[in-house]
Design an enzyme around this catalytic site. Structure first.
Site, short mmCIF file in Angstrom:
data_model
loop_
_atom_site.label_atom_id
_atom_site.label_comp_id
_atom_site.label_asym_id
_atom_site.label_seq_id
_atom_site.Cartn_x
_atom_site.Cartn_y
_atom_site.Cartn_z
N ILE A 91 0.84 -1.21 0.00
CA ILE A 91 0.00 0.00 0.00
C ILE A 91 0.87 1.26 0.00
O ILE A 91 0.59 2.23 -0.71
CB ILE A 91 -0.97 0.01 1.20
N SER A 126 2.45 -7.49 8.30
CA SER A 126 1.05 -7.36 7.89
C SER A 126 0.32 -8.67 7.58
O SER A 126 -0.84 -8.64 7.20
CB SER A 126 0.97 -6.44 6.66
N THR A 145 -6.21 -1.46 10.45
CA THR A 145 -6.99 -2.49 9.78
C THR A 145 -8.36 -2.69 10.43
O THR A 145 -8.53 -2.43 11.63
CB THR A 145 -6.21 -3.83 9.82
N ASP A 146 -9.30 -3.23 9.65
CA ASP A 146 -10.62 -3.58 10.22
C ASP A 146 -10.51 -4.80 11.14
O ASP A 146 -11.44 -5.09 11.90
CB ASP A 146 -11.66 -3.82 9.11
N TYR A 205 -1.57 -10.75 14.77
CA TYR A 205 -1.47 -9.55 13.91
C TYR A 205 -2.49 -8.50 14.35
O TYR A 205 -2.14 -7.34 14.60
CB TYR A 205 -1.70 -9.93 12.44
N LYS A 246 -1.91 -4.71 15.93
CA LYS A 246 -2.40 -3.48 15.31
C LYS A 246 -3.34 -2.75 16.28
O LYS A 246 -3.32 -1.52 16.38
CB LYS A 246 -3.14 -3.79 14.00
P1 NAD Z 1 3.31 -4.86 3.45
O1 NAD Z 1 3.63 -6.02 4.32
O2 NAD Z 1 3.17 -5.05 1.98
O3 NAD Z 1 4.43 -3.75 3.65
C1 NAD Z 1 4.94 -3.37 4.89
C2 NAD Z 1 6.18 -2.53 4.66
O4 NAD Z 1 6.69 -2.14 5.95
C3 NAD Z 1 7.31 -3.29 3.96
O5 NAD Z 1 7.87 -2.46 2.95
C4 NAD Z 1 8.33 -3.56 5.06
O6 NAD Z 1 9.66 -3.61 4.60
C5 NAD Z 1 8.09 -2.35 5.97
N1 NAD Z 1 8.48 -2.61 7.36
C6 NAD Z 1 8.20 -3.70 8.11
N2 NAD Z 1 8.74 -3.58 9.34
C7 NAD Z 1 9.35 -2.36 9.36
C8 NAD Z 1 10.05 -1.65 10.36
N3 NAD Z 1 10.25 -2.16 11.58
N4 NAD Z 1 10.53 -0.43 10.06
C9 NAD Z 1 10.35 0.11 8.81
N5 NAD Z 1 9.70 -0.53 7.83
C10 NAD Z 1 9.19 -1.74 8.11
O7 NAD Z 1 2.01 -4.20 4.07
P2 NAD Z 1 0.81 -3.44 3.34
O8 NAD Z 1 -0.15 -4.45 2.87
O9 NAD Z 1 1.35 -2.44 2.42
O10 NAD Z 1 0.15 -2.73 4.59
C11 NAD Z 1 0.50 -1.40 4.97
C12 NAD Z 1 -0.26 -1.04 6.23
O11 NAD Z 1 -1.65 -1.16 6.00
C13 NAD Z 1 0.07 -1.94 7.42
O12 NAD Z 1 0.15 -1.14 8.56
C14 NAD Z 1 -1.10 -2.89 7.48
O13 NAD Z 1 -1.33 -3.31 8.81
C15 NAD Z 1 -2.23 -2.01 6.98
N6 NAD Z 1 -3.32 -2.74 6.34
C16 NAD Z 1 -3.10 -3.51 5.23
C17 NAD Z 1 -4.16 -4.18 4.63
C18 NAD Z 1 -3.98 -5.00 3.38
O14 NAD Z 1 -4.97 -5.56 2.89
N7 NAD Z 1 -2.81 -5.09 2.82
C19 NAD Z 1 -5.46 -4.07 5.17
C20 NAD Z 1 -5.64 -3.30 6.30
C21 NAD Z 1 -4.57 -2.62 6.87
#
Ligand code: NAD
Ligand code: TYD
Length: 356
Positions: free
Chosen positions: A15, A87, A136-137, A162, A166
């Site tokens: 994202i 995530s 997240t939801d 997870y 969060k």
């Molecule tokens: P992702 O796992 O694709 O990316 C996470 C990124 O964070 C990666 O680039 C990773 O290298 C970086 N990262 C991890 N630990 C780190 C740290 N300690 N310091 C710095 N960088 C770090 O996740 P995503 O799907 O892009 O999700 C982004 C956010 O959105 C997250 O907070 C996730 O909880 C939230 N979210 C995602 C979804 C989904 O469907 N993907 C849904 C709801 C919420």
């Protein structure tokens, strides 16, 4: 006119990288991207910005306080957007501790550094500074079939490590607003899909397995329901909340597409039958039911009345239109996929599915 500077954490992930690309395309801001580059972080997502003077990448951990202080002093961001997290629910079941490290402690250190930075800003900049936390939801737990979708006032009832991590980070964000007055915002969104998603999550995993004519492993009876949000719609919503959201508030963001996992996978198979037909072969024949995920939440659904009424946002894509774009993207980006599917990825597949 000068554009603002955003410090984006986790911007090499799914994202975050979509958000950065959109932000630079629309000249919303200069971007400082702080990312640890875990298995989920991928700088290939951002190669189109290689020569962009208003995009800077810093490799590092959101839990590294000296590094955070240095970045904040050097780049003086107007806003901070925290995407960085572990995530994936399945990984949190196998290795929960790293979720506490990054999602709870990492967010805590980022809040501490942000608070110190904000308290020492000049009054004009202090007045407009914002910290947006992406959540997240899943913090709301699981819904029964007839229960109304989650609103921002639902109780927190996380069920996976997870979701618990969060939920904890959301509480710290709230506490830093209530206790210290740090201008925070929080968004809680549903399942995202689209380009650049790491192929451990349902949709890209199924597209890739199908193309290779591997089994499509559906957990349990396939009747678990998720709401699907196209990632570009999510990024637009984040920008709306960042610019116009009320400080201290939470906004739920959903795609208005509640579907069972089986329906999602069947849709992928129908699209592949059209876009990548194989003679005398139906991709649907690859669907396989495997042992259920432990603690598997039955249903998530989002009520996004608040963001629609207050900020005028609503999703542009429905599941059909978003999926056509998504399947095309994975079919057209074989180089990206080949690089992502390294040795580490194979080890993960073995750990997660090996004994199912
Ligand atoms: P992702 O796992 O694709 O990316 C996470 C990124 O964070 C990666 O680039 C990773 O290298 C970086 N990262 C991890 N630990 C780190 C740290 N300690 N310091 C710095 N960088 C770090 O996740 P995503 O799907 O892009 O999700 C982004 C956010 O959105 C997250 O907070 C996730 O909880 C939230 N979210 C995602 C979804 C989904 O469907 N993907 C849904 C709801 C919420
Ligand atoms: P996932 O993409 O991991 O997202 P989340 O767990 O955060 O919702 O999973 C989405 C849904 O798909 C979830 O109900 C679990 C299910 N699922 C499968 O059935 N098979 C799989 O191989 C994966 C990864 C997920």
């Amino acid at each position: 006119m000068a554009i603002p500077t955003f410090l984006v954490t986790g911007g090499a992930g799914f994202i975050g990288s979509n958000f950065i690309l959109l932000a630079r395309q629309n000249a919303w801001a200069k971007i400082i991207n702080l990312d640890k580059l875990t298995y989920a972080g991928n700088l290939q997502n951002l190669t189109s910005l290689a020569t962009d003077p208003d995009y800077i990448f810093v490799q590092g951990d959101i839990g590294d306080r000296p590094l955070l202080d240095q970045i904040l002093q050097k780049y003086q961001p107007d806003y901070i957007i925290n995407f960085a997290a572990e995530s994936h629910v399945d990984r949190s079941i196998l290795t929960p501790e790293i979720f506490i490290q990054t999602n709870v402690l990492g967010t805590f250190h980022l809040l501490e550094a942000s608070l110190n930075y904000w308290q020492n800003l000049d009054p004009a900049k202090q007045k407009t500074f914002k910290f947006l936390h992406i959540s997240t939801d899943e913090v709301y737990g699981s819904l029964a079939p007839t229960e109304p979708p989650f609103t921002e006032t639902n109780l927190y009832k996380p069920n996976s490590p997870y979701a618990a991590s969060k939920a904890s980070s959301d509480h710290f964000v709230r506490a830093y607003f209530a206790t210290y007055g740090l201008p925070t915002l929080c968004t809680n969104c549903s399942n995202n899909y689209g380009a650049y998603q790491f192929p451990e999550k349902l949709i890209p995993l199924m597209i890739l397995n199908a193309v290779e004519q591997q089994p499509l492993p559906i957990y349990g009876d396939g009747q678990n329901i998720r709401d699907w949000l196209y990632v570009a719609d999510h990024c637009e919503a984040i920008y709306r909340v960042l610019t116009d959201g009320r400080i201290g508030e939470t906004y739920n963001i959903g795609g208005l597409n509640e579907l069972t996992n089986l329906a999602v996978v069947e849709k992928i198979c129908v699209l592949l039958n059209e876009l990548r037909p194989c003679k005398n072969f139906d991709y649907g024949s690859l669907i396989t039911f495997v042992r259920d995920r432990a603690g598997h939440d039955r249903r998530y659904a989002i009520d996004c009345t608040k963001i629609t009424q207050e900020l005028g946002w609503q999703p542009k894509e429905n599941f059909g239109s978003g999926m056509v774009k998504t399947v095309h993207w994975y079919l057209d980006n074989s180089l990206w996929l080949a690089r992502v599917r390294s040795g580490d990825y194979k080890i993960w597949l073995q750990q997660n599915y090996g004994d199912r």
